[in-house]
Design an enzyme around this catalytic site. Structure first.
Site, PDB file in Angstrom:
ATOM      1  N   TRP A   1      42.133 -26.665  66.888  1.00  0.00           N
ATOM      2  CA  TRP A   1      41.763 -25.550  66.014  1.00  0.00           C
ATOM      3  C   TRP A   1      43.095 -25.004  65.506  1.00  0.00           C
ATOM      4  O   TRP A   1      43.838 -24.376  66.255  1.00  0.00           O
ATOM      5  CB  TRP A   1      40.995 -24.496  66.803  1.00  0.00           C
TER       6      TRP A   1
ATOM      7  N   HIS B   1      23.268   6.248  51.948  1.00  0.00           N
ATOM      8  CA  HIS B   1      24.605   6.856  51.816  1.00  0.00           C
ATOM      9  C   HIS B   1      25.587   5.879  51.175  1.00  0.00           C
ATOM     10  O   HIS B   1      26.797   6.020  51.352  1.00  0.00           O
ATOM     11  CB  HIS B   1      25.091   7.340  53.181  1.00  0.00           C
TER      12      HIS B   1
END
Ligand code: AGP
Length: 611
Positions: A74, A510
């Site tokens: 990785w 919101h």
């Protein structure tokens, strides 16, 4: 993040290394390589791409050595490429190294080696290691085994950062040295052979007896003997540990992917995690816990610290602990906690949740809490993993090996374990006996409730077919349903690559509601009877703006929605264990529809051993 494997024995190493790498691929999968020793020469074959691609290279079949190391990568330093793949060799081709971790001072070490005429082929941090070993070996006055051992020890003393490494040397063709610091490594012992791996499941079909290395312990391995040394080259004793997991539990068992298998294993994982810890007619019993009332009464705050899915389990744990024990709980992301100078005192209790037990940030956060005098509890799924060796107390989920990168059965088992810990504390504190009784009753029913949900998943699969091409999906929920929305959203983004966000339902107006337009999917979790009407209003607000709705609920609804998945009723505090199942499946089926690799999503790795 990378996976490393090794073999030393009488069999041909190559097939064993490939087999181990295939099982470790979930740790990283952008390139792979193996090296073996034959006739005092190291042969090294590596390639960009998956392990299967490495195995298709024709020269790989010419590797006949019985001593070898392997790596699946990785990428951290240097893009995925053949040159950056491991194993890395020193300039003289006499040492080969595979490495998991990060060498933080590699630039300085590279300059040092360059000043001694060493050349570098790759962009990696790892390549300094074999060259430093060569440098120390060449300049050593030792002889024989000691010369090899001291060269590796001296090298490790020069390294800053984290590493698990395996070292082969053409000068010592029957041996291998392995060492770890802040990165996992285990040694499986068989008859005249040893297997080395980043984790136990990868070599479980070959060995049952394991040595678990601690930081800066060096293993000098030959086929029938393993000697352990500390960093002063003094021999030390290590106990061997028999692991009782059966090898089959790390196989796909007829399922197309590990993720689907692990989703289906949740009833079993939860049954095993409950074990004999709770029963209806006796007090909760947790092995090795010895908390008393006086201590628990002195606790002014509990911290739950974790990453990703484990942190989401912690958010549900907060609700349960605050409700039963009436102690305030703060849930923190480990990578933030460790750098914010948290206000921890001796009256704080810190709980760290990590499936793998190897997450670098979570381990560092635990070490920090210990320095501040707090008691620490680790919740892990992996016996003997690094965190369990640091914590004051360890309590295991018994979910069995979790191989898919997307965590499923670990998450639900973690919530169940947090509920058990809450009950244990509340019983000692003498608080909320009625709530405890109801919660216990409902915990015991969770496995069969999950079986009910898993019986028919057609509606979820069909909905996945309708929305798999979408670009954005929103998840909403209130109260106990909000952390589940977060988990559902994480599952979807990590395996389907669809952008998704989770919000508390009441927060939509919101700001986020500006993103709702015709045909956007909103997934909503509705398990709280008291908040039902308010939650329905929030859903109506998005329906009015054209959203498609996928509802997971245990309530009777008198409204029309695009899809409604009914789940069994349970105690509200543990409802996330049930409501998450349809969300795991939705993410799974969407990923399958898109033709993606469910178990190994891009850019991710199963255990995040770098910060
Ligand atoms: C979950 O699906 C993720 N892959 C990820 O968030 C994971 O939960 C996180 O990296 C923590 O891992 P741990 O439990 O092994 O510490």
């Amino acid at each position: 993040m990378c996976g490393i494997v090794g073999y030393i024995g009488e069999k041909k190493a190559k097939p064993i290394l490939i087999n181990g790498l295939l099982r470790l691929e979930y740790r990283g999968y952008d390139s792979a390589g193996i090296a073996t020793i034959e006739n005092n020469e190291i042969k090294n074959i590596k390639n960009k791409g998956r392990v299967s691609e490495l195995n298709n290279i024709s020269e790989i079949n010419s590797l006949n050595g019985t001593v070898g190391i392997g790596h699946t990568r990785w990428a951290t330093h240097g893009k995925p490429s053949s040159l950056n793949s491991h194993p890395h060799m020193d300039n003289s081709n006499n040492f080969a190294v595979v490495h998991n971790g990060i060498i933080e001072n590699y630039s300085d070490l590279k300059e040092f080696l360059k000043s001694h005429k060493y050349k570098f082929l790759s962009e990696t941090d790892t390549e300094v290691i074999p060259n430093l070993i060569h440098f120390n070996y060449k300049n050593s006055n030792e002889t024989g085994e000691n010369k090899f051992l001291k060269a590796v020890i001296d090298t490790c003393k020069m390294l800053k950062g984290s590493y698990a490494i395996e070292v082969l040397s053409a000068y010592h063709p029957d041996n291998m040295i392995v060492v770890r610091k802040d990165s996992p490594l285990v040694i499986g012992k068989g008859e005249n052979e040893c297997y080395i791996s980043s984790d136990i499941p990868a070599i479980l079909s070959f060995a049952k007896d394991f040595y678990l290395l601690n930081d800066m312990e060096f293993a000098y391995i030959s086929k029938n003997n393993v000697k352990f040394y500390n960093d002063k080259a003094i021999e030390i004793n290590k106990e061997i540990k028999n692991i009782t997991w059966d090898a089959g539990s790390a196989e796909k068992d007829g399922y197309p992917d590990f993720m689907l298998k692990e989703i289906n294993e949740q009833p079993k994982a939860i049954r095993e995690t409950i074990g004999s810890r709770i029963s209806l007619d006796s007090k909760t019993n947790i092995d090795d816990f010895n908390f008393n009332k006086k201590y628990l009464q002195s606790i002014t705050k509990i911290f739950i610290v974790a990453c990703g899915t484990a942190m989401h389990a912690g958010l549900t744990g907060k609700n349960i602990i605050e409700n039963l024990c009436e102690i305030p709980v703060e849930v923190e992301v480990a990578s933030e906690f460790r750098y914010k100078n948290p206000i921890i005192t001796q009256n704080s209790l810190c709980i760290f949740i990590t499936q793998s037990g190897e997450t670098a940030d979570t381990i560092a956060a635990l070490k920090l809490a210990k320095t501040k005098g707090a008691k620490t509890i680790a919740i892990s799924n992996v016996i003997g993993s690094s965190i369990t060796r640091e914590a004051d107390y360890t309590i295991y989920t018994h979910a069995g090996p979790e191989i898919a990168v997307a965590s499923t059965k670990a998450y639900t088992s973690q919530i169940v374990l947090l509920a058990i810990i809450s009950i244990y504390f509340a019983e000692i504190l003498g608080k909320n006996p009625k709530k405890i009784e109801d919660l216990k009753n409902n915990i015991l029913k969770l496995p069969s409730h999950i079986e009910t949900i898993l019986k028919d998943t057609t509606k979820i699969k069909d909905f996945a077919k309708k929305i798999f091409k979408e670009k954005d999906v929103f998840f909403i929920g209130r109260n106990v349903d909000y952390p589940v929305a977060m988990e559902g959203s994480l599952k979807l983004k990590e395996i389907s690559y669809i952008h998704s966000e989770a919000y508390p339902s009441g927060e939509l107006k919101h700001g986020p509601i500006a993103l709702i337009e015709n045909n956007v999917t909103v997934v909503s979790i509705l398990t709280n009877r008291l908040l039902l009407e308010k939650s329905i209003s929030n859903i109506q607000e998005v329906v009015t703006r054209g959203a498609k709705t996928f509802i997971v609920t245990n309530q009777e609804l008198n409204h029309e929605f695009d899809e409604v998945i009914k789940i069994p009723k349970t105690n509200a505090l543990i409802s996330p264990v049930l409501s998450v199942i349809p969300l795991q499946l939705l993410a799974y089926y969407i990923s399958k529809e898109k033709g993606l690799d469910v178990d190994k999503p891009r850019n991710l790795a199963k255990s995040v051993t770098v910060e």
